[in-house]
Design a protein around this motif. Structure first.
Motif: not given
Length: 323
Positions: A221-222, A272-273, A278-279, A320-322
């Motif tokens: 779950v995202s 999610s982006v 945040q991660l 960076r985010a993917v």
């Protein structure tokens, strides 16, 4: 009552019949089964009473709002009357006679807790998963099963359902879970268990069939709870650094923390982006806040690919985010 089995239930209308069927093949006069219905949004509240009707020792506790797995386990544990305690997940199942063999095992060893192997179920595939502890069928000091760093040990096998606990551990607060953690609660618990208990054993008993890859499971779950592994390991690291054996155990805690950071960041595309951002930010901050000497040792001991990733995170260099 010899054994209490605590089973949190949340949105498991399809999997619950399989578990209850397997419990009927494990029931005994001195066994109780405590189902904690955690305010499901599917038909679990309707089917649960029908499924457990006639199951010896069955008891249902109802949450009036969803409180999460940790709280559901705590509710059931507080209700339990058994000398021994087992937690099960409601989307898994167990082999016939497994619970009786568990009780016989812990009584034979006369220890605080016993850890077992399990069977991972992915579709039609069955895979035996072994506890990393290689010293089998012997009573041990749980602290000796924490180290060394850079290899898998008993604290890296956190599944709360893979074993049995003596009720006396409740006196030291070792049978409760942190209710602020909606995921990774087992990680914090397993470290506390090994730091606080006096004795344990690991056996090659197979009985739990663990379903993996279910669409509704917490690991798929995202949402922000996916980042609770950071909070869990923050607690672990804080408690280990305050422990009298910190000189021996802290490097293992930092190494375990880094391994989880590396795993989650490498798998970040499933989030999610916004959550990825945040991660990355929180992981970077955590790495920079760790004791520098311990982090240096942990990075030196990890695999090259993960080491490069963690260096980039620590130094905030372009990760960076993917999309």
């Amino acid at each position: 009552m010899r054994l209490s089995v605590v089973i949190p239930c949340y949105n498991v209308q399809d999997q619950l019949p399989g578990l209850v069927h397997s419990l009927r093949a494990n029931a005994g006069n001195e066994f109780e089964f405590i189902f904690v219905e955690d305010c499901s949004t599917d038909d679990t509240p309707a089917v649960l009473p029908e499924l457990v009707d006639g199951l010896p020792g069955a008891d249902i506790v109802w949450h009036h709002r969803n409180r999460g797995l940790s709280a559901a386990r705590n509710t059931g544990t507080a209700r339990a009357r058994g000398t021994y305690l087992v937690w099960l997940d409601s989307d898994d199942w167990i082999a016939p006679g497994y619970l009786a063999r568990l009780v016989e095992t812990i009584e034979r060893f006369d220890c605080d807790f016993v850890r077992t192997d399990h069977v991972r179920v992915l579709g039609t595939q069955r895979t035996i998963v072994r506890s990393p502890e290689w010293r089998r069928h012997a009573v041990l000091d749980p602290r000796t099963a924490i180290a060394p760093a850079f290899r898998s040990t008993s604290v890296d096998y956190p599944n709360a359902w893979a074993g049995i606990q003596h009720r006396r551990l409740a006196e030291d607060g070792l049978l409760t879970f942190d209710e602020d953690l909606r995921t990774c609660e087992d990680r914090h618990w397993i470290w506390r268990l090994h730091l606080g208990a006096k004795s344990f054993a690991t056996v090659g008993l197979l009985g739990v069939f663990y379903r993996q890859g279910l669409a509704g499971s917490l690991s798929h779950v995202s949402n922000p709870t996916q980042l609770h592994f950071l909070d869990a390991m923050d607690r672990v690291l804080e408690e280990v650094l305050a422990d009298p054996d910190a000189d021996l155990l802290a490097i293992k805690a930092v190494d375990a923390y880094c391994a989880l950071i590396g795993f989650h960041v490498a798998k970040r595309a499933r989030l999610s982006v916004e959550l990825q951002e945040q991660l990355i930010a929180r992981c970077s901050a955590r790495l920079r806040s760790m004791p520098a000497d311990l982090l240096t040792r942990a990075l030196a001991g990890t695999a090259p690919e993960r080491r490069r990733l963690l260096h980039r995170l620590r130094d905030d260099r372009g990760l960076r985010a993917v999309a």
